[in-house]
Design an enzyme around this catalytic site. Sequence first.
Site, PDB file in Angstrom:
ATOM      1  CG  HIS A   1       9.626  -5.544   6.623  1.00 21.23           C
ATOM      2  ND1 HIS A   1      10.384  -6.696   6.598  1.00 21.23           N
ATOM      3  CD2 HIS A   1       8.531  -5.823   7.362  1.00 21.23           C
ATOM      4  CE1 HIS A   1       9.775  -7.630   7.311  1.00 21.23           C
ATOM      5  NE2 HIS A   1       8.649  -7.117   7.783  1.00 21.23           N
TER       6      HIS A   1
ATOM      7  CG  ASP B   1     -15.387  10.506 -25.306  1.00 20.13           C
ATOM      8  OD1 ASP B   1     -16.057  10.737 -26.328  1.00 20.13           O
ATOM      9  OD2 ASP B   1     -15.236   9.380 -24.822  1.00 20.13           O
TER      10      ASP B   1
END
Length: 585
Positions: free
Chosen positions: A227, A411
Amino acid sequence: MAANVGKKLINSKERCVDESLEGTAASHPGLRLLSGHRVMVREDVASVRAAAKVTLLSGGGSGHEPAHAGYIGAGMLTGAIAGSVFTSPPPADILAAIRAVGQGNPAGTLLIVKNYTGDRLNFGMSLERARSEGLHVDMLVVGEDCALTSHDKTAGRRGLAGTIFIHKIAGALAEQGRSLQDIVKVASQAARQMGTIGISLSPCSVPGSGPSFQLQQDEFELGLGIHGEAGCRRQKMTSADEIVSAMLDHMTNPDNSTHLKIPKGSKVALMVNNLGGTSCLELGIVGRAAIKYLESRGVAVERVYTGSFMTSLEMAGVSLTVLHLDDTITACLDADTSAPAWPRCLPGHSRTSDIYIPAPQHIQAEEGGTTSGQTVQTDQAQLLEKVVQRVCDRLIDSEEQLNSLDRASGDGDCGSTMARGAKAILASVSHLPFSCPHALLLHLAAIVEKDMGGSSGALYSLFLTAAARPLQSDTHPTAWCAALHAGIQAITRYGGAEPGDRTMLDPLSAAYSTLSTALSSERTSLQALEEAVKAAEKSAQATASMPARAGRASYVSADQLTQPDPGATAVTISIRATHDALKGN
């Protein structure tokens, strides 16, 4: 939505648990929801009760999916109770679940509960109420967390992903018809013989709220709860192998009050659990590291389970659970189940560290090519070597020119890619079979595929592999022309581009068309090649004004494509170098 509230694919924070449960039930025909409750049960729950076998329930706060509803099925849970996110389910829902699986069943019901205060209280209260109604119920609390280091009295070891192992063990025993007392005894012993440790790379956020805690970009937290409860320490990020070592060192450290003893010779099962936001690629790396760690210490890792078993919403991180095995526990883990979230394993197949098998001989032959094929005289072999070296040298010299052209349409690495392949060829030049053109092209194909990489490596490898075929039985100029054509056809077939699409195919096609025509006339081979070079250079230059219909350039605005295509330019550099080497320039 506030800036610090985490983004979620939900409709509302109030209904997110209910809608998730409804989606789970709708996706799995064997699961049903109890009307008016956040309780999921097996569709055949009535027949399960009638069979007088022990029924199993588990549950807890939501946000840990697929736990717990994903483990409902024959051979695992009979039902599961869901609370709100990270909140224990209310006693009313738990009691409804006990009634649904326990009424009319003399064998009884086992509640498998993670060791959190809210879960213990709410499940315990429900158990007492169920007993007051005459139902036969027992409870097993699982707390296998190895993070705690204090010997002081605390809330106790937290229940973590190892709880799923207990679901599987108890479920297999229940399916066998074992008594509630027997199941509790075996499952309790298993729970005492396992440990879990987790790490987090980033926090999670409850729907409608911000992150549950903060972690710096260069750190991870060891030993946190599911948690987001604090762990035992924070450390600087390092490699996966070192993080896994830190996890298992802590788990087995005898100075920690919650450590797990794993002596040499132990037989164990390993669970590599995704806490929610970890990629499958990372899980594989973590699993590899954990197995190596344990085996290096003489531990036999006989079962490995990798995946999302008990998550913490979108938290990036993993937990490792180690469970000691005996024949009974192993048989329970291997037993069949219809629970949708339990991994399907091949029965009778034990894990092995010998993960490689030899590559078949024909694949090895493809990688290096075959030396069969028409051979040429020594002077021609030397000329071929000169051509290969000249082409590679020119491509290496043109690296920045090609990169510059590629920055506008891709690229920016076309030149580097070509140079990388050229350097790899030059590094192997002393081993290349220049006396057999067929084998030479296959070897070159293997090199560029491996070392050039990317789309360019694949395209040139395709070209060279296909071009080798016509040279197997003939090495005359017309055979080299046929080889050029075969290579073009292969690129067209598998690459998806055609002449006119602004790619390497444009100069290749122009060169082939001109070379084929010139070889049919009175021109010499060298004259025919010179005409083919000029045609290729003209075609490559024309790509500057062509619309791009293939490759990365097709995603770039047409008004930005004002320079020749870098792939087409690389082809002309190679063809021009071939001509110059043959001419003696």
